[in-house]
Design a protein around this motif. Sequence first.
Motif, PDB file in Angstrom:
ATOM      1  N   LEU A 165     -18.520  -1.925 -55.571  1.00  0.00           N
ATOM      2  CA  LEU A 165     -19.116  -1.923 -54.233  1.00  0.00           C
ATOM      3  C   LEU A 165     -20.275  -2.905 -54.101  1.00  0.00           C
ATOM      4  N   GLY A 166     -21.072  -3.030 -55.140  1.00  0.00           N
ATOM      5  CA  GLY A 166     -22.293  -3.799 -55.039  1.00  0.00           C
ATOM      6  C   GLY A 166     -22.172  -5.278 -55.338  1.00  0.00           C
ATOM      7  N   MET A 167     -21.316  -5.652 -56.283  1.00  0.00           N
ATOM      8  CA  MET A 167     -21.260  -7.049 -56.690  1.00  0.00           C
ATOM      9  C   MET A 167     -20.859  -7.996 -55.564  1.00  0.00           C
ATOM     10  N   PRO A 168     -19.967  -7.625 -54.661  1.00  0.00           N
ATOM     11  CA  PRO A 168     -19.654  -8.546 -53.563  1.00  0.00           C
ATOM     12  C   PRO A 168     -20.857  -8.830 -52.654  1.00  0.00           C
ATOM     13  N   LEU A 169     -21.865  -7.985 -52.702  1.00  0.00           N
ATOM     14  CA  LEU A 169     -23.047  -8.156 -51.860  1.00  0.00           C
ATOM     15  C   LEU A 169     -24.131  -9.004 -52.523  1.00  0.00           C
ATOM     16  N   VAL A 170     -23.946  -9.317 -53.792  1.00  0.00           N
ATOM     17  CA  VAL A 170     -24.959 -10.012 -54.566  1.00  0.00           C
ATOM     18  C   VAL A 170     -24.650 -11.503 -54.613  1.00  0.00           C
ATOM     19  N   GLU A 171     -25.642 -12.310 -54.257  1.00  0.00           N
ATOM     20  CA  GLU A 171     -25.454 -13.760 -54.310  1.00  0.00           C
ATOM     21  C   GLU A 171     -25.627 -14.290 -55.728  1.00  0.00           C
ATOM     22  N   LYS A 172     -26.616 -13.768 -56.453  1.00  0.00           N
ATOM     23  CA  LYS A 172     -26.874 -14.198 -57.827  1.00  0.00           C
ATOM     24  C   LYS A 172     -27.178 -12.963 -58.659  1.00  0.00           C
ATOM     25  N   TYR A 173     -26.620 -12.905 -59.854  1.00  0.00           N
ATOM     26  CA  TYR A 173     -26.791 -11.738 -60.716  1.00  0.00           C
ATOM     27  C   TYR A 173     -27.052 -12.203 -62.136  1.00  0.00           C
TER      28      TYR A 173
END
Length: 60
Positions: A25-33
């Motif tokens: 759920l969260g990774m698609p919302l993250v630009e850089k990780y």
Amino acid sequence: MFVIEDLDSYWEDLTHPAHTQTDRLGMPLVEKYDSYDTVDDDPEMGAKIRESTCLSGSSR
């Protein structure tokens, strides 16, 4: 920060439904990780991790 005692516990955390669902759920919302793990008491941990993943492919 949290402590995981061994590779089996680390794998259990990585594959736990709460962890995988959060990633899904969260990774698609993250630009850089950026993520990193620190091992402070086992100089052989890198070799253990490589052996663990090589023995079973990319997953345990």
